[in-house]
Motif scaffolding. Structure first.
Motif, short mmCIF file in Angstrom:
data_model
loop_
_atom_site.label_atom_id
_atom_site.label_comp_id
_atom_site.label_asym_id
_atom_site.label_seq_id
_atom_site.Cartn_x
_atom_site.Cartn_y
_atom_site.Cartn_z
N VAL A 1 81.72 9.35 37.43
CA VAL A 1 83.15 9.05 37.30
C VAL A 1 84.00 9.97 38.18
O VAL A 1 85.21 10.09 37.99
N GLY A 2 83.35 10.63 39.15
CA GLY A 2 84.09 11.56 40.01
C GLY A 2 84.54 12.79 39.27
O GLY A 2 85.57 13.39 39.61
N GLY A 3 83.74 13.19 38.27
CA GLY A 3 84.15 14.28 37.40
C GLY A 3 83.60 15.65 37.74
O GLY A 3 83.63 16.55 36.90
N VAL A 4 83.11 15.83 38.97
CA VAL A 4 82.55 17.12 39.38
C VAL A 4 83.07 17.49 40.76
O VAL A 4 83.12 16.64 41.66
N ARG A 5 83.46 18.75 40.93
CA ARG A 5 83.83 19.28 42.25
C ARG A 5 83.11 20.61 42.46
O ARG A 5 83.15 21.48 41.58
N LEU A 6 82.49 20.75 43.63
CA LEU A 6 81.68 21.93 43.92
C LEU A 6 82.34 22.80 45.00
O LEU A 6 83.15 22.32 45.79
N GLY A 7 81.95 24.07 45.01
CA GLY A 7 82.31 24.96 46.11
C GLY A 7 83.79 25.19 46.31
O GLY A 7 84.25 25.34 47.45
N LEU A 8 84.55 25.26 45.23
CA LEU A 8 86.00 25.47 45.34
C LEU A 8 86.27 26.96 45.57
O LEU A 8 85.85 27.81 44.79
#
Length: 230
Positions: free
Chosen positions: A72-79
């Motif tokens: 569901v596009g619920g993860v973001r990495l390397g911020l």
């Protein structure tokens, strides 16, 4: 907050599935190494948590109604900055609401980005005849494809943990394949033993997954976790 407190709160809210943040809380309390996760309910809280934990960080949607967060596009990495974290918070919430409009979204979890390691999975499920059963195998999506896993009935002894780690077909990967450093096998065995103790001490837990667990030459840590109550 104690393990009993976390479980009692979930039950009071009519939930059987603990969030990732709650799951990691109870596992850490049981002595199982986890990547710490903080719940943030606003973009400002997420940015503040990231500053405290240290960059880079990972953000994941927290919802009792969403199991597969990446779908569901619920993860973001390397911020790598507070600005990136604040924007990612809004992007994750918006994407989750588009994909699952009825989902209850509690916020996002903020956690340090773990260094890469060999991915394995540890789990526990209840068998109607034998009770709690532990599982060990390759982690990530590979466990679904290859099904290279070992099982033991709880409680396990140190010998059982040692055998579980070594009897999967992919064991050479853990030994250090093609020049890669070997994984810390004793750390994996300790995790299995503590998981066995946890399952015995908390019969109200029906199922749990630690996937992936990153195995390093100097330890192992659960990157994601899910606990299901009976």
């Amino acid at each position: 907050m104690s393990i009993a407190d976390v479980i009692e709160r979930a039950r009071a809210q009519g939930r059987r599935v603990l969030t990732e943040v709650e799951s990691k809380q109870v596992l850490a309390e049981a002595g199982i190494p986890v990547v710490p996760a903080r719940l943030a309910t606003t973009a400002q809280e997420a940015a503040a948590a990231a500053r405290e934990l240290g960059f880079p960080v990972v953000l994941k949607v927290v919802s009792p109604d969403i199991v597969h967060k990446t779908d569901v596009g619920g993860v973001r990495l390397g911020l790598a900055s507070a600005e990136e974290v604040a924007q990612a918070f809004q992007d994750i919430v918006d994407s989750a609401r588009r994909h699952v409009p009825q989902a209850r979204i509690e916020g996002v979890s903020v956690q340090p980005q773990a260094r890469p390691g060999v991915e394995v999975i540890l789990g526990m499920s209840k068998d109607p005849q034998f009770g709690p059963v532990l599982m060990f195998g390759l982690g990530g999506i590979l466990v679904e494809v290859l099904k290279d896993v070992s099982f033991r009935i709880v409680p396990i002894a140190p010998r059982d943990a040692r055998e579980m780690v070594r009897e999967i077909k992919a064991f050479p990967v853990l030994e250090g394949y093609r020049g890669q450093p070997p994984a810390d096998l004793e750390a994996l065995e300790r995790m299995l033993l503590r998981l066995s103790d946890f399952a015995q001490a908390h019969p109200e837990v029906e199922e749990l997954d630690l996937n992936p667990v990153f195995a390093y030459p100097d330890g192992a840590v659960a990157v994601d976790a899910r606990v299901l109550l009976g």
